[in-house]
Design a protein around this motif. Structure first.
Motif, short mmCIF file in Angstrom:
data_model
loop_
_atom_site.label_atom_id
_atom_site.label_comp_id
_atom_site.label_asym_id
_atom_site.label_seq_id
_atom_site.Cartn_x
_atom_site.Cartn_y
_atom_site.Cartn_z
N ILE A 59 -11.02 -55.48 59.59
CA ILE A 59 -10.73 -56.21 58.33
C ILE A 59 -9.67 -57.52 58.80
N PRO A 60 -9.69 -58.56 57.73
CA PRO A 60 -9.04 -59.66 58.24
C PRO A 60 -7.59 -59.51 58.37
N VAL A 61 -7.44 -60.42 59.62
CA VAL A 61 -6.11 -60.40 59.88
C VAL A 61 -5.26 -61.78 60.17
N TYR A 62 -4.29 -61.97 59.15
CA TYR A 62 -3.54 -63.09 58.97
C TYR A 62 -2.32 -63.13 59.79
N LEU A 84 -11.85 -50.88 48.75
CA LEU A 84 -10.58 -51.33 49.16
C LEU A 84 -10.72 -52.57 50.05
N LYS A 85 -10.23 -53.65 49.29
CA LYS A 85 -10.21 -55.12 49.99
C LYS A 85 -8.91 -55.12 50.87
N ALA A 86 -8.85 -54.36 52.31
CA ALA A 86 -7.78 -54.44 52.94
C ALA A 86 -7.70 -55.48 53.94
N PHE A 87 -6.54 -55.97 54.33
CA PHE A 87 -6.16 -57.02 55.16
C PHE A 87 -4.82 -56.87 56.00
N ALA A 88 -4.65 -57.15 57.00
CA ALA A 88 -3.44 -57.04 57.97
C ALA A 88 -2.83 -58.43 57.97
N VAL A 89 -1.43 -58.29 58.12
CA VAL A 89 -0.41 -59.34 58.25
C VAL A 89 0.11 -59.15 59.42
N LEU A 90 0.28 -60.13 60.35
CA LEU A 90 1.20 -60.02 61.81
C LEU A 90 2.18 -60.87 61.60
#
Length: 579
Positions: free
Chosen positions: A351-354, A297-303
């Motif tokens: 995970i990456p956070v954008y 799973l290539k998960a990432f978050a968006v704020l």
């Protein structure tokens, strides 16, 4: 043409599955009849409007040096695999096997087919530029077809493709087609806007949509109140009219209990802070399902601020994905954050956070604590966590600042009827389509593609131009410009005048329909309003005995009573552009 010789059957009521005015009117007027969901048979009147629009398109493209061809609707799998779109297009591409168990698809678009067509013919820079177009049936397997021809499965489309030596030439071709589209839609006399847009699965680095403005339009548009700037909400820059930048000193982070506070609205009431001062964390997957070996799973978050809405297209473009990302399931969110949605935040994520630009100016804000029923306050980026990247990731909205001026954006609804793309080498590189340049070196073609939804535009014209009584056709694509209601078709004088006017008007390229049915005047008038041709002529025995004929303009419903000899002049006056 006499009504009795044509195939016209109107309805008093529209079927229950017709949802928007244009769909209801086209069904009631007998312009089309549903064969299956998303599939329609076009009646003669609809086909006349379609053919007239096609003629406008051909005229404008041919005089700009474009060449018409016709490609197959059925494409082999191998062609689409060259560009990887066999998988990228997903379920919208209708795939099937023939009797030899070879895979094919119905053409949803023709970039692959046209590149294959030219790649063995255009061998030298001397063969360029070239611009090829077709008007042909397309099929896209919409999951829920609706709104008639607006979101059908089978439809008619004009698609064109340009091939150039270099980017400079390709952008000239783009500008040429942009200009052609303006001329095409100007000739329709409808209210439209040219807006910046997203290229979607087609690809490319520059693209504009041509949108007819209508309340029932599927697309949300934002238009400047001071400049010519206009954009689809999918790509419109989101700029706060009054940017919020906090000058507070950073405070120590604290964890606090928030039992049952699962939404931003709940949290706002619970804490007393406005939603635009709270920060929400959304979780997505960057997996595109193209590599069966890739199971991770290539998960990432968006704020975003709590008051903002994420723009999936902007996220897609930021990450270079082919399609907008999918949100994680609750279980997947639990796996990557340690908590279910409602109590999640960026602190401690692996995970990456954008981060959206709107969050960048905040300090000491509240986020989820990644522990069920708890949040953190006095959180600051750069201290508690480090965003992977900060960018414009929210949906723009009415009232935001115009990107080109100090003005503000105004919201409209639109129906996309045309789209122009600068593709670059996206397809020519993948399909190894090359030519020899002036130095004898192989180069990939620079390409553009340009689409107009032919059948969609015809319905969109009705969606924009109708009233409570029926359709109001623009003259350019009206199936007939003049509708003669012969109230007494058995009277020789009535029919003689009707037929004489028909011959006289058609000699000046004005199409005429004579309603010669043995029906009551009220029925004929209701049908005339429903069909909506620009001018109606009413000829009855009683009026003719008094030396009088009525001429009615459909758009304004202006009625002029004239002597028979004056009718032709009044009709031509009503049909003048801008009248």
């Amino acid at each position: 043409m006499k009504w009795s010789k044509n195939y016209i059957y109107t309805l008093k009521e529209a079927p229950t599955d017709a949802e928007i005015p244009s769909h209801k009117l086209m069904i009631r007027a007998g312009f089309m009849k549903k064969l299956a969901p998303g599939l329609y048979t076009y009646g003669n009147l609809a086909l006349r409007a379609i053919r007239k629009f096609e003629a406008i398109i051909r005229d404008e493209l041919n005089k700009r040096g474009c060449t018409e061809i016709l490609m197959p609707m059925v494409h082999p799998r191998e062609l689409w695999e060259e560009t990887n779109r066999w998988k990228e297009m997903g379920a919208g591409l209708l795939k099937f096997q023939n009797r030899n168990e070879h895979w094919f698809c119905l053409g949803a678009t023709h970039e692959e087919a046209v590149t294959d067509y030219i790649r063995n013919d255009l061998k030298s820079y001397k063969d360029l530029p070239k611009n090829l177009y077709q008007i042909q049936t397309k099929y896209r397997d919409e999951i829920r077809p609706r709104f008639g021809l607006m979101r059908g499965r089978e439809f008619s489309m004009k698609d064109a493709y340009s091939f150039d030596i270099n980017q400079e030439g390709a952008l000239k071709s783009y500008d040429l087609m942009y200009d052609a589209y303006r001329s095409i839609f100007d000739r329709l006399g409808l209210n439209y806007r040219i807006v910046k847009a997203d290229a979607g699965n087609i690809g490319g680095s520059q693209t504009h949509e041509f949108q007819l403005l209508a309340d029932a339009g599927e697309d949300a548009l934002l238009v400047s109140d001071t400049t010519e700037f206009a954009a689809n909400i999918e790509v419109c820059p989101a700029i706060d009219a009054t940017p919020h930048v906090s000058n507070e000193a950073e405070k120590p982070m604290e964890k606090f209990a928030t039992p049952g506070q699962k939404t931003i609205a709940d949290l706002s009431k619970f804490t007393g802070q406005s939603e635009n001062e709270l920060v929400k964390t959304l979780f997505y997957s960057a997996n595109e399902g193209m590599d069966p070996k890739d199971k991770s799973l290539k998960a990432f978050a968006v704020l975003l601020r709590g008051s903002d809405e994420v723009n999936p297209v902007k996220v897609k473009n930021l990450l270079g994905l082919s399609n907008p990302p999918t949100m994680l399931t609750d279980q997947e969110v639990l796996e990557v954050s340690g908590s279910l949605p409602g109590s999640c935040g960026p602190v401690g994520l692996k995970i990456p956070v954008y981060m959206d630009n709107g969050v960048a100016g905040l300090k000491n804000y509240i986020v989820g604590a990644n522990a069920e029923g708890f949040h953190l306050k006095n959180v600051n980026h750069g201290r508690e966590y480090q965003p992977t990247k900060t960018a414009d990731l929210r949906m723009a909205r009415a009232g935001d600042k115009c990107p080109d001026s100090s003005g503000k954006l105004v919201a409209y609804r639109g129906i996309e009827v045309g789209h122009v793309f600068y593709l670059g080498k996206k397809y020519s590189e993948k399909m190894k389509a090359t030519f020899l340049d002036q130095n004898g070196k192989a180069q990939n073609f620079e390409m553009g593609c340009y689409g107009i939804g032919v059948t969609r535009t015809v319905q969109a014209a009705i969606e924009q131009s109708h009233d409570a009584d029926g359709i109001i056709w623009p003259r350019a694509i009206a199936p007939y410009q003049v509708h003669i209601c012969a109230l007494d078709p058995k009277d020789s004088a009535v029919m003689s005048l009707a037929e004489s006017l028909e011959r006289e008007l058609e000699s000046q390229c004005v199409d005429v329909l004579i309603d010669d049915r043995d029906e009551r005047p009220g029925v004929k008038f209701k049908d005339a309003d429903l069909l909506g041709f620009p001018v109606r002529i009413v000829i009855g025995k009683k009026g003719l005995d008094a030396g009088e004929v009525e001429v009615v303009e459909r758009k304004t419903k202006q009625v002029v009573k004239l002597k028979p000899a004056e009718v032709h002049g009044q009709v031509m006056k009503f049909l003048e552009p801008g009248s």
